[in-house]
Design a protein around this motif. Structure first.
Motif, PDB file in Angstrom:
ATOM      1  N   LYS A 199     114.393   7.666  62.092  1.00 54.42           N
ATOM      2  CA  LYS A 199     113.388   6.803  62.717  1.00 54.42           C
ATOM      3  C   LYS A 199     112.277   7.630  63.351  1.00 54.42           C
ATOM      4  O   LYS A 199     111.098   7.270  63.266  1.00 54.42           O
TER       5      LYS A 199
ATOM      6  N   ASP B 174     104.381   7.596  59.782  1.00 59.85           N
ATOM      7  CA  ASP B 174     103.539   6.403  59.898  1.00 59.85           C
ATOM      8  C   ASP B 174     102.287   6.713  60.719  1.00 59.85           C
ATOM      9  O   ASP B 174     101.189   6.259  60.394  1.00 59.85           O
TER      10      ASP B 174
ATOM     11  N   ARG C 108     110.120   8.840  60.559  1.00 62.39           N
ATOM     12  CA  ARG C 108     109.319   7.731  60.044  1.00 62.39           C
ATOM     13  C   ARG C 108     108.142   7.421  60.961  1.00 62.39           C
ATOM     14  O   ARG C 108     107.024   7.188  60.506  1.00 62.39           O
TER      15      ARG C 108
END
Length: 81
Positions: free
Chosen positions: A53, A60, A56
């Motif tokens: 996470k 992002d 990510r």
């Protein structure tokens, strides 16, 4: 091989992308190697999920910055015409 897994809540938030990626690689390596107890495996898996996470979020954020830069460049190009 140590059986300790760092699962300190919030600690992952301070990790940079490369740190999180490298730790995630190590977690996967340990899981694939086997030889851990069920509890250790679950802790490693949970840590891996948390690290994924973090990675990510970094990716992002990088994508958003690139998209913004490209949009700005395109807008400047239209203004110059």
């Amino acid at each position: 091989m140590t059986s300790e897994v760092d699962v300190t809540p919030g600690m992952s938030e301070a990790l940079g992308y490369e740190q999180a990626r490298d730790e995630l690689i190590e977690v996967v390596r340990r899981l694939e190697a086997g030889g851990t107890t069920l509890e250790e495996s679950l802790a490693l898996w949970e840590r891996g999920e948390e690290l994924a996470k973090v990675c990510r979020r970094w990716l992002d954020g990088a994508r958003a910055r690139l998209d913004a830069a490209l949009a700005e460049e395109a807008a400047e190009g239209e203004d110059a015409e």
